[in-house]
Design an enzyme around this catalytic site. Sequence first.
Site, PDB file in Angstrom:
ATOM      1  N   ASP A  21       0.809  -1.235   0.000  1.00 25.08           N
ATOM      2  CA  ASP A  21       0.000   0.000   0.000  1.00 25.08           C
ATOM      3  C   ASP A  21       0.835   1.274   0.000  1.00 25.08           C
ATOM      4  OD1 ASP A  21       0.608  -0.283   2.735  1.00 25.08           O
ATOM      5  OD2 ASP A  21      -1.438   0.075   3.433  1.00 25.08           O
ATOM      6  N   SER A  51     -12.192   3.097  27.351  1.00 24.01           N
ATOM      7  CA  SER A  51     -12.161   1.830  26.630  1.00 24.01           C
ATOM      8  C   SER A  51     -12.496   0.692  27.580  1.00 24.01           C
ATOM      9  CB  SER A  51     -10.767   1.601  26.040  1.00 24.01           C
ATOM     10  OG  SER A  51     -10.583   0.233  25.772  1.00 24.01           O
ATOM     11  N   ALA A 106      -3.109  -7.623  16.748  1.00 22.44           N
ATOM     12  CA  ALA A 106      -3.139  -8.978  16.199  1.00 22.44           C
ATOM     13  C   ALA A 106      -3.153  -8.974  14.678  1.00 22.44           C
ATOM     14  CB  ALA A 106      -4.351  -9.731  16.741  1.00 22.44           C
ATOM     15  N   LEU A 108      -5.294  -7.381  12.758  1.00 26.16           N
ATOM     16  CA  LEU A 108      -6.650  -7.267  12.195  1.00 26.16           C
ATOM     17  C   LEU A 108      -7.116  -5.813  12.213  1.00 26.16           C
ATOM     18  CD1 LEU A 108      -8.269 -10.458  13.799  1.00 26.16           C
ATOM     19  CD2 LEU A 108      -7.223 -10.225  11.535  1.00 26.16           C
ATOM     20  N   SER A 110      -6.984  -3.307  14.598  1.00 25.38           N
ATOM     21  CA  SER A 110      -7.745  -2.732  15.706  1.00 25.38           C
ATOM     22  C   SER A 110      -7.518  -1.223  15.770  1.00 25.38           C
ATOM     23  CB  SER A 110      -7.370  -3.400  17.028  1.00 25.38           C
ATOM     24  OG  SER A 110      -5.982  -3.341  17.226  1.00 25.38           O
ATOM     25  N   SER A 111      -6.330  -0.765  15.409  1.00 25.66           N
ATOM     26  CA  SER A 111      -6.073   0.677  15.501  1.00 25.66           C
ATOM     27  C   SER A 111      -6.838   1.446  14.428  1.00 25.66           C
ATOM     28  CB  SER A 111      -4.576   0.970  15.433  1.00 25.66           C
ATOM     29  OG  SER A 111      -4.010   0.300  14.338  1.00 25.66           O
ATOM     30  N   GLU A 143      -2.867   8.638  12.028  1.00 24.89           N
ATOM     31  CA  GLU A 143      -1.932   7.586  12.465  1.00 24.89           C
ATOM     32  C   GLU A 143      -0.486   7.972  12.114  1.00 24.89           C
ATOM     33  OE1 GLU A 143      -1.990   2.734  12.714  1.00 24.89           O
ATOM     34  OE2 GLU A 143      -3.805   3.847  12.293  1.00 24.89           O
ATOM     35  N   ASP A 155      -5.844  -0.186   5.439  1.00 26.64           N
ATOM     36  CA  ASP A 155      -6.727  -0.545   6.547  1.00 26.64           C
ATOM     37  C   ASP A 155      -7.881   0.449   6.682  1.00 26.64           C
ATOM     38  OD1 ASP A 155      -4.734  -2.355   6.866  1.00 26.64           O
ATOM     39  OD2 ASP A 155      -3.888  -1.440   8.670  1.00 26.64           O
TER      40      ASP A 155
HETATM   41  C1  GLA Z   1      -0.368  -2.452   8.484  1.00 26.65           C
HETATM   42  C2  GLA Z   1      -0.502  -1.049   7.903  1.00 26.65           C
HETATM   43  C3  GLA Z   1      -1.019  -1.115   6.453  1.00 26.65           C
HETATM   44  C4  GLA Z   1      -0.186  -2.072   5.601  1.00 26.65           C
HETATM   45  C5  GLA Z   1       0.005  -3.410   6.312  1.00 26.65           C
HETATM   46  C6  GLA Z   1       0.955  -4.311   5.587  1.00 26.65           C
HETATM   47  O1  GLA Z   1      -1.611  -3.057   8.600  1.00 26.65           O
HETATM   48  O2  GLA Z   1      -1.390  -0.279   8.681  1.00 26.65           O
HETATM   49  O3  GLA Z   1      -1.024   0.186   5.905  1.00 26.65           O
HETATM   50  O4  GLA Z   1       1.037  -1.497   5.242  1.00 26.65           O
HETATM   51  O5  GLA Z   1       0.469  -3.246   7.640  1.00 26.65           O
HETATM   52  O6  GLA Z   1       0.422  -4.674   4.344  1.00 26.65           O
END
Ligand code: GLA
Length: 370
Positions: A21, A51, A106, A108, A110-111, A143, A155
């Site tokens: 990305d 939280s 993990a 997935l 979460s942030s 971020e 993400d």
């Molecule tokens: C994290 C980053 C994404 C991407 C992935 C790896 O999730 O937030 O932007 O770079 O790692 O593909």
Amino acid sequence: MTTLRKFHAPGRVNLIGEYTDFNGGLVFPCAINRGTQVTVTEDVSGIALSSEQLEFSCAVKVAADSQPVGSEWVNYPLGVMVEFARLGFTIDGYKFHYSGDLPQSAGLSSSASISVLTAFAVNALTGAGLSRQELALLAQRSENNFINVQCGIMDQFVIAMAEADFAIALDCDTLTYQQVPLSLGEYRIVIGNTNQPRELKSSAYNDRVGECQSALALLAPLTHAEQLAHVSPSQLEDHGHLLVDRVVRNRATHVIQESDRVKRATKALENGALEEFGQLMHQSHVSLRDLFEVSSYTLDCMVDLAMNTEGVIGSRMTGAGFGGCTVSLVHVDQVDKFIADVGREYQKSTDLEASFYVTTATDGVKEMQS
Ligand code: GLA
């Protein structure tokens, strides 16, 4: 206390296209059936953040020049609110209470789930009128600026834009995208959590960003590529010798081939060639392990076990790696056996107890009935 509004944002699983990305490449993620909720209620003054998962609460003041505060979690929602303040939409007088079932750290997202959720809620509460795509970009900026992780857009984009039963084929350079029906037939998406937490903020992620920039600086003059993922596999063959540093060459090789794999994988899926899709997923894992070096012993162990299990057509680490989760395509009749067998053998090899989540592709961020 009056409940005002309630919002939900999913997590995501990336099916293929890792570390492409921020190199202007292609990714292919979908949203999952686990996520984050926020309940927003009126408060007297300022902003209160809490939280449930972290048993944490605090008060913050939001202004365009607010700086990150000590505790890392707070900076995810706060960073987003600050980005809104910079656009002239300052939020005040609300309590944001976060809860959810998305495992933290993990792989997935979460942030990004918290960031996009906050952006969506603030947009609704202030009437700022940003589009979903603008919210994704705002959450990414937050971020980058507030958490100091130079992450790409994958993400935030999928969490903002996802539609149930579709995965998103996204070109991270132009942000053009296609919703691709996730027609997996007899196969299910099974996420395996190694329960080895990963620390994304660790400099490893930003190091990879730097190594990719070094590769681009060397290849750009000859290929005219503005992004590393725009270098074609054949250009890499012709000019790869310029990358004398083996690490830099390996990083570039991964990015260029991985982006190409995404292209082939989405085509395979559209043609119903699921086995080919699965093989590309596994090739992606091998490349992340050997060339990009972001896998871990536990991830490799889980992927190897999965690939040797009946009914599995593909398996790989997903997300940033260094621990976290794997994603496998498992035949519907074998899912229970897969979970039992891989879980047992994984524990024998690592002394860790894995968790498994069977997911479908879900909708992106939305407001819920309160
Ligand atoms: C994290 C980053 C994404 C991407 C992935 C790896 O999730 O937030 O932007 O770079 O790692 O593909």
